[in-house]
Scaffold this motif. Sequence first.
Motif, PDB file in Angstrom:
ATOM      1  N   HIS A 174      -9.329  -3.274   4.381  1.00 33.04           N
ATOM      2  CA  HIS A 174      -9.342  -4.082   3.097  1.00 33.04           C
ATOM      3  C   HIS A 174     -10.653  -3.361   2.510  1.00 33.04           C
ATOM      4  N   GLU A 175     -11.795  -3.225   3.307  1.00 33.61           N
ATOM      5  CA  GLU A 175     -13.054  -2.470   2.647  1.00 33.61           C
ATOM      6  C   GLU A 175     -12.733  -1.162   2.201  1.00 33.61           C
ATOM      7  N   ALA A 176     -11.772  -0.429   2.820  1.00 33.63           N
ATOM      8  CA  ALA A 176     -11.593   0.998   2.514  1.00 33.63           C
ATOM      9  C   ALA A 176     -10.779   1.130   1.519  1.00 33.63           C
ATOM     10  N   LEU A 177      -9.754   0.240   1.238  1.00 41.39           N
ATOM     11  CA  LEU A 177      -9.043  -0.086  -0.004  1.00 41.39           C
ATOM     12  C   LEU A 177      -9.853  -0.093  -1.198  1.00 41.39           C
ATOM     13  N   LEU A 178     -10.798  -1.358  -1.140  1.00 42.47           N
ATOM     14  CA  LEU A 178     -11.694  -1.474  -2.333  1.00 42.47           C
ATOM     15  C   LEU A 178     -12.609  -0.360  -2.340  1.00 42.47           C
ATOM     16  N   PHE A 179     -12.879   0.502  -1.533  1.00 39.13           N
ATOM     17  CA  PHE A 179     -13.977   1.724  -1.710  1.00 39.13           C
ATOM     18  C   PHE A 179     -13.222   2.733  -2.346  1.00 39.13           C
ATOM     19  N   LEU A 180     -11.889   2.822  -2.009  1.00 40.29           N
ATOM     20  CA  LEU A 180     -11.251   4.166  -2.398  1.00 40.29           C
ATOM     21  C   LEU A 180     -10.749   3.674  -4.134  1.00 40.29           C
ATOM     22  N   GLY A 181     -10.276   2.261  -4.239  1.00 34.10           N
ATOM     23  CA  GLY A 181      -9.737   1.868  -5.395  1.00 34.10           C
ATOM     24  C   GLY A 181      -8.273   2.339  -5.776  1.00 34.10           C
ATOM     25  N   GLU A 182      -7.753   1.884  -6.785  1.00 34.93           N
ATOM     26  CA  GLU A 182      -6.380   2.204  -7.119  1.00 34.93           C
ATOM     27  C   GLU A 182      -6.112   3.673  -7.136  1.00 34.93           C
ATOM     28  N   GLU A 183      -7.055   4.354  -7.801  1.00 32.48           N
ATOM     29  CA  GLU A 183      -6.733   5.811  -8.391  1.00 32.48           C
ATOM     30  C   GLU A 183      -6.634   6.494  -6.987  1.00 32.48           C
ATOM     31  N   ARG A 184      -7.505   6.041  -5.952  1.00 36.06           N
ATOM     32  CA  ARG A 184      -7.383   6.976  -4.639  1.00 36.06           C
ATOM     33  C   ARG A 184      -6.857   6.411  -3.359  1.00 36.06           C
ATOM     34  N   MET A 185      -6.249   5.325  -3.688  1.00 45.88           N
ATOM     35  CA  MET A 185      -5.621   4.346  -2.639  1.00 45.88           C
ATOM     36  C   MET A 185      -4.853   5.204  -1.575  1.00 45.88           C
ATOM     37  N   GLY A 186      -4.137   6.486  -1.995  1.00 46.91           N
ATOM     38  CA  GLY A 186      -3.098   7.239  -1.230  1.00 46.91           C
ATOM     39  C   GLY A 186      -3.989   8.275  -0.438  1.00 46.91           C
ATOM     40  N   GLU A 187      -5.371   8.333  -0.454  1.00 46.27           N
ATOM     41  CA  GLU A 187      -6.268   9.213   0.540  1.00 46.27           C
ATOM     42  C   GLU A 187      -6.711   8.024   1.714  1.00 46.27           C
ATOM     43  N   LEU A 188      -6.045   7.059   2.074  1.00 43.12           N
ATOM     44  CA  LEU A 188      -6.456   6.110   2.799  1.00 43.12           C
ATOM     45  C   LEU A 188      -6.244   6.911   4.377  1.00 43.12           C
ATOM     46  N   ASP A 189      -7.189   6.872   5.173  1.00 52.40           N
ATOM     47  CA  ASP A 189      -7.041   7.469   6.402  1.00 52.40           C
ATOM     48  C   ASP A 189      -5.988   6.784   7.115  1.00 52.40           C
ATOM     49  N   PRO A 190      -4.935   7.467   7.668  1.00 54.83           N
ATOM     50  CA  PRO A 190      -3.862   6.530   8.609  1.00 54.83           C
ATOM     51  C   PRO A 190      -4.266   5.944   9.802  1.00 54.83           C
ATOM     52  N   ALA A 191      -5.525   6.457  10.368  1.00 56.67           N
ATOM     53  CA  ALA A 191      -6.097   5.713  11.431  1.00 56.67           C
ATOM     54  C   ALA A 191      -6.665   4.427  11.210  1.00 56.67           C
ATOM     55  N   LEU A 192      -6.636   4.098   9.654  1.00 54.65           N
ATOM     56  CA  LEU A 192      -7.157   2.921   9.474  1.00 54.65           C
ATOM     57  C   LEU A 192      -5.973   1.661   9.525  1.00 54.65           C
ATOM     58  N   ILE A 193      -5.059   2.090   9.689  1.00 55.61           N
ATOM     59  CA  ILE A 193      -3.680   1.103   9.625  1.00 55.61           C
ATOM     60  C   ILE A 193      -3.520   0.330  10.894  1.00 55.61           C
ATOM     61  N   PRO A 194      -3.705  -0.898  10.704  1.00 56.95           N
ATOM     62  CA  PRO A 194      -3.538  -2.007  11.850  1.00 56.95           C
ATOM     63  C   PRO A 194      -2.494  -1.808  12.527  1.00 56.95           C
ATOM     64  N   LYS A 195      -2.781  -2.149  13.862  1.00 57.47           N
ATOM     65  CA  LYS A 195      -1.575  -2.403  14.755  1.00 57.47           C
ATOM     66  C   LYS A 195      -1.723  -3.492  15.539  1.00 57.47           C
ATOM     67  N   LEU A 196      -0.685  -3.993  15.976  1.00 53.90           N
ATOM     68  CA  LEU A 196      -0.845  -5.332  17.108  1.00 53.90           C
ATOM     69  C   LEU A 196      -0.738  -4.902  18.381  1.00 53.90           C
TER      70      LEU A 196
ATOM     71  N   TRP B 100       0.763  -1.115  -0.244  1.00 54.92           N
ATOM     72  CA  TRP B 100       0.119   0.186   0.172  1.00 54.92           C
ATOM     73  C   TRP B 100       0.940   1.128  -0.228  1.00 54.92           C
ATOM     74  N   ARG B 101       1.820   1.157   0.870  1.00 55.83           N
ATOM     75  CA  ARG B 101       2.665   2.299   0.880  1.00 55.83           C
ATOM     76  C   ARG B 101       3.442   2.695  -0.432  1.00 55.83           C
ATOM     77  N   ASN B 102       3.854   1.855  -0.997  1.00 52.29           N
ATOM     78  CA  ASN B 102       4.472   1.847  -2.220  1.00 52.29           C
ATOM     79  C   ASN B 102       3.421   2.138  -3.558  1.00 52.29           C
ATOM     80  N   GLY B 103       2.193   1.982  -3.277  1.00 52.33           N
ATOM     81  CA  GLY B 103       1.455   2.280  -4.487  1.00 52.33           C
ATOM     82  C   GLY B 103       0.846   1.162  -5.183  1.00 52.33           C
ATOM     83  N   ASN B 104       1.283  -0.158  -4.550  1.00 59.64           N
ATOM     84  CA  ASN B 104       0.749  -1.431  -5.151  1.00 59.64           C
ATOM     85  C   ASN B 104      -0.446  -1.792  -4.837  1.00 59.64           C
ATOM     86  N   PHE B 105      -1.782  -1.196  -5.414  1.00 60.41           N
ATOM     87  CA  PHE B 105      -3.130  -1.582  -5.077  1.00 60.41           C
ATOM     88  C   PHE B 105      -3.362  -3.137  -4.936  1.00 60.41           C
TER      89      PHE B 105
END
Length: 136
Positions: A109-131, A67-72
Amino acid sequence: MTAQGMPERGRCDDAPPPELQKAISEFNGGEWFECHETLEELWVGEKGALRDFYQGVLQVAVALYHWRNGNFKGAEGLLGRAADLLRRVPRSCLGVDVARLVAEADVLHEALLFLGEERMGELDPALIPKLHPPAP
């Protein structure tokens, strides 16, 4: 010990090995490639739930790296496979709240599918999972 006198493989209720603690720190610090490298060594020798656990966490880390490298396609595909593996693991494993990780990976996963490849960079950083450790 097994019947052959060999030590038993780890179980999810064991204490986390130092390598996993390192991987958790890497994962939560956004060092997803490094986390992958750390977990690779643990994953290879395991079977059953621990193998699924290590492989699932590893795949979430690699998905985030993609995701960080733009590979949707890489991110989207690995998130789905990782969640499937982690669903086969107990809700808590080696001090990690697996159920929470699955839920967070599904939301991502759902957020990425909603944004799609063109807008994946707009992902809200709060959605990044943590352990996280399991809730008391």
